[in-house]
Design a protein around this motif. Structure first.
Motif, PDB file in Angstrom:
ATOM      1  N   VAL A 144       0.849  -1.200   0.000  1.00 31.89           N
ATOM      2  CA  VAL A 144       0.000   0.000   0.000  1.00 31.89           C
ATOM      3  C   VAL A 144       0.880   1.245   0.000  1.00 31.89           C
ATOM      4  N   TYR A 145       1.941   1.214   0.806  1.00 35.53           N
ATOM      5  CA  TYR A 145       2.872   2.348   0.854  1.00 35.53           C
ATOM      6  C   TYR A 145       3.515   2.569  -0.519  1.00 35.53           C
ATOM      7  N   GLU A 146       3.963   1.490  -1.147  1.00 33.37           N
ATOM      8  CA  GLU A 146       4.605   1.611  -2.466  1.00 33.37           C
ATOM      9  C   GLU A 146       3.631   2.166  -3.504  1.00 33.37           C
ATOM     10  N   ALA A 147       2.367   1.720  -3.435  1.00 29.06           N
ATOM     11  CA  ALA A 147       1.356   2.212  -4.377  1.00 29.06           C
ATOM     12  C   ALA A 147       1.124   3.705  -4.170  1.00 29.06           C
ATOM     13  N   TYR A 148       1.104   4.126  -2.900  1.00 26.99           N
ATOM     14  CA  TYR A 148       0.905   5.551  -2.617  1.00 26.99           C
ATOM     15  C   TYR A 148       2.108   6.354  -3.097  1.00 26.99           C
ATOM     16  N   GLU A 149       3.301   5.823  -2.840  1.00 28.12           N
ATOM     17  CA  GLU A 149       4.520   6.527  -3.245  1.00 28.12           C
ATOM     18  C   GLU A 149       4.562   6.718  -4.761  1.00 28.12           C
ATOM     19  N   THR A 150       4.176   5.683  -5.505  1.00 29.11           N
ATOM     20  CA  THR A 150       4.142   5.769  -6.967  1.00 29.11           C
ATOM     21  C   THR A 150       3.147   6.835  -7.422  1.00 29.11           C
ATOM     22  N   PHE A 151       1.990   6.851  -6.777  1.00 28.76           N
ATOM     23  CA  PHE A 151       0.971   7.854  -7.082  1.00 28.76           C
ATOM     24  C   PHE A 151       1.505   9.258  -6.786  1.00 28.76           C
ATOM     25  N   TYR A 152       2.103   9.416  -5.625  1.00 31.82           N
ATOM     26  CA  TYR A 152       2.613  10.724  -5.187  1.00 31.82           C
ATOM     27  C   TYR A 152       3.699  11.236  -6.128  1.00 31.82           C
ATOM     28  N   ARG A 153       4.615  10.350  -6.480  1.00 30.52           N
ATOM     29  CA  ARG A 153       5.761  10.770  -7.319  1.00 30.52           C
ATOM     30  C   ARG A 153       5.298  11.242  -8.701  1.00 30.52           C
ATOM     31  N   TYR A 154       4.217  10.687  -9.181  1.00 34.03           N
ATOM     32  CA  TYR A 154       3.723  11.101 -10.503  1.00 34.03           C
ATOM     33  C   TYR A 154       3.485  12.615 -10.538  1.00 34.03           C
ATOM     34  N   PHE A 155       2.933  13.139  -9.461  1.00 33.40           N
ATOM     35  CA  PHE A 155       2.543  14.550  -9.434  1.00 33.40           C
ATOM     36  C   PHE A 155       3.627  15.480  -8.902  1.00 33.40           C
TER      37      PHE A 155
END
Length: 204
Positions: A50-61
């Motif tokens: 879940v943390y990795e998925a959030y980090e990937t989402f965050y880094r996009y923006f």
């Protein structure tokens, strides 16, 4: 119409750094939370995934150059507190903003955490089975309290998102009902999306 009496959701809209999101995950971990992707298979993810998925989402923006993948972050979360079992929902959504004389083709991100206001009660009478929704605060007070704890913790590290966008030929302040942390504000100010649309973050 009674069925709709307690419809809707308690909601919190926010955008925080992955490190700050770790603290939210710790709170969920204390409640034996299970994270499920909302795909057909209801794939279970552990805290690290879940943390990795959030980090990937965050880094996009927050990257300086726009990544070439499509970001999303959506989970249903089941928790158990003593004898209460309930479900939260967390998903990415976005804020539209004007750019010159139209809506910008990109949107600013946030995460929405939600909890249903209604607790389903199954009933039966001479006409057959039916159900009503009653106030979750009465039936699951611990769950409601936990939602407030989460919200208060997030509010401590965030403030309302305020930024200026080019509406027609002048900057116009945007006031979405979204909370953002100071660290995230700093990351966003240097991001590709802020550069592309000449957005200006304000510190309210």
């Amino acid at each position: 119409m009674d069925r709709l009496k307690h419809s809707g959701f308690y909601k919190l809209k926010f955008f925080i750094t992955p490190e700050e999101f770790k603290d939210v995950l710790k709170l969920f971990e204390q409640k034996q939370a299970q994270f499920n992707r909302t795909n057909y298979a209801q794939t279970k993810h552990d805290k690290n995934q879940v943390y990795e998925a959030y980090e990937t989402f965050y880094r996009y923006f927050t990257k300086q150059e726009k990544p070439d993948y499509h970001p999303f972050f959506v989970y249903s979360i089941s928790i158990t507190i003593e004898n209460e079992s309930s479900g939260f929902f967390v998903r990415n959504e976005s804020v539209r903003f004007p750019y010159l004389q139209q809506w910008a083709e990109d949107e600013l991100p946030y995460i929405m955490l939600s909890l249903p206001k209604g607790f389903r009660i199954d009933l039966e009478d001479e006409k057959g089975k039916y159900y009503v929704f009653e106030d979750i605060r009465e039936h699951q007070p611990l769950t409601y309290t936990f939602f407030n704890e989460l919200a208060n913790d997030i509010k401590k590290v965030t403030k309302l998102l305020r930024f200026f966008a080019y509406a027609v030929d002048a900057l116009q302040e945007q006031k979405p009902p979204v909370r953002i942390s100071k660290n995230t504000m700093n990351d966003m100010m240097n991001s590709w999306i802020f550069k592309k649309y000449k957005l200006v973050m304000t510190s309210n």
